[in-house]
Design an enzyme around this catalytic site. Structure first.
Site, PDB file in Angstrom:
ATOM      1  N   ASP A   1      -8.235   6.674  -8.240  1.00  0.00           N
ATOM      2  CA  ASP A   1      -8.929   5.397  -8.456  1.00  0.00           C
ATOM      3  C   ASP A   1     -10.454   5.544  -8.379  1.00  0.00           C
ATOM      4  O   ASP A   1     -11.182   4.546  -8.334  1.00  0.00           O
ATOM      5  CB  ASP A   1      -8.465   4.357  -7.444  1.00  0.00           C
ATOM      6  CG  ASP A   1      -8.744   4.751  -5.997  1.00  0.00           C
ATOM      7  OD1 ASP A   1      -9.186   5.897  -5.770  1.00  0.00           O
ATOM      8  OD2 ASP A   1      -8.508   3.927  -5.095  1.00  0.00           O
TER       9      ASP A   1
ATOM     10  N   GLU B   1       0.807  -1.214   0.000  1.00  0.00           N
ATOM     11  CA  GLU B   1       0.000   0.000   0.000  1.00  0.00           C
ATOM     12  C   GLU B   1       0.846   1.273   0.000  1.00  0.00           C
ATOM     13  O   GLU B   1       0.460   2.274  -0.605  1.00  0.00           O
ATOM     14  CB  GLU B   1      -0.922   0.013   1.221  1.00  0.00           C
ATOM     15  CG  GLU B   1      -2.006  -1.049   1.211  1.00  0.00           C
ATOM     16  CD  GLU B   1      -3.102  -0.771   0.199  1.00  0.00           C
ATOM     17  OE1 GLU B   1      -3.483   0.400   0.041  1.00  0.00           O
ATOM     18  OE2 GLU B   1      -3.569  -1.729  -0.443  1.00  0.00           O
TER      19      GLU B   1
ATOM     20  N   THR C   1      -7.710   8.731  -0.345  1.00  0.00           N
ATOM     21  CA  THR C   1      -7.308   7.515   0.356  1.00  0.00           C
ATOM     22  C   THR C   1      -6.413   7.961   1.499  1.00  0.00           C
ATOM     23  O   THR C   1      -5.493   8.751   1.300  1.00  0.00           O
ATOM     24  CB  THR C   1      -6.519   6.567  -0.575  1.00  0.00           C
ATOM     25  OG1 THR C   1      -7.389   6.135  -1.631  1.00  0.00           O
ATOM     26  CG2 THR C   1      -6.013   5.356   0.179  1.00  0.00           C
TER      27      THR C   1
END
Length: 277
Positions: free
Chosen positions: A80, A62, A85
């Site tokens: 995305d 990640e 995020t």
């Protein structure tokens, strides 16, 4: 494969039972040992050292680091379609989990630096919009990550939504430590939902092709199919087309026969090598 095995048990139950219990070392059609299904679950991935290892493995994929605690302050829109995020395992403004995290944190700690963004977080939930979040949200997240209580809140939400359910489901499926991690990593990336492309959808599709160890199947064969299905799901998403977290990490551990996720470990993600002694 599953249908054929169930038919055999229906026709010859006594013979099948004798083979299963008296000859655990026999190999199935995949070449994997039947004794895979008999390994005791134990603490598995929930053991403190294995849980620490799991966070390092996820962080390597990640955030390209083994320093998973450094991810508390991470926040970025990676393009995305899920908005920002952020945090320990990639809570997203577009996938509801970030909103729940901030709501639960604010309930216990009113007046925190993220509370003022709650109206905007509720409006953008389910979208990639930044409306009401820019400017300021990213900086506020990073600042709040310096507060111990917020780091603890991220830990708790990770465990409640992702880690604990993944480990519990994997144990019920008869999977050992590696399988528990494979479920956890899949749940982190694909979400804990039952809809198309979610973790439980991937699991259902894998179970249609192979028996879990709890059903008497080979652990290695089942996990291999689960990884095939997950890899295809990743390839279908533009933001997740790099599948090295499977190809040169999880699949490597599986093919090495390391079902207990024993250390030392060495793996590659995005071409970079990581080692845990």
């Amino acid at each position: 494969m599953k249908r054929a095995r169930l038919l055999l048990l229906a026709v010859l139950p006594l013979v099948a039972a004798a083979v299963y219990f008296l000859a655990p070392g026999l190999t199935d059609a995949s070449g994997a040992a039947g004794r895979d299904a008999e390994r005791p679950a134990g603490a598995g991935l929930a053991a403190p050292d294995k849980k620490e290892l799991a966070q390092k493995l996820v962080a390597s994929a990640e955030n390209s680091t083994l320093d998973w605690r450094g991810a508390y302050a991470y926040v970025e829109d990676i393009g995305d379609g899920q908005g920002y995020t952020a945090g320990l395992i990639g809570f997203c403004t577009g996938t509801h989990d970030l909103l729940v995290l901030v709501e639960r944190y604010t309930k216990d700690h009113p007046g925190n630096g993220l509370a003022r963004y709650l109206p905007a977080l509720r409006k953008v939930d389910g979208t990639d919009s930044h409306k009401g979040l820019d400017p300021g949200f990213a900086a506020a997240w990073r600042k709040e990550a310096s507060v111990a209580a917020f780091r603890e809140a991220q830990d708790a939400e990770r465990d409640r939504v992702y880690f604990d359910p993944a480990v519990r489901r994997a144990k019920l499926d008869g999977l050992g430590t590696l399988g528990q991690f494979i479920y956890y990593d899949a749940m982190v990336m694909h979400g804990p939902g039952t809809g198309a492309g979610g973790f439980y959808d991937l699991r259902t599709r894998a179970m249609a092709q192979a028996d879990t160890p709890a059903e008497g199947g080979s652990e290695k064969a089942y996990l291999d199919i689960f990884l095939d299905i997950r890899r295809a799901a990743m390839k279908a998403e533009s933001a997740h087309r790099d599948t090295t977290r499977i190809d040169t990490a999880q699949r490597k551990f599986l093919y090495d026969g390391n079902l207990d996720l024993r250390t030392p470990l060495e793996w590659k993600v995005y071409g970079e090598t990581y080692k845990v002694p």
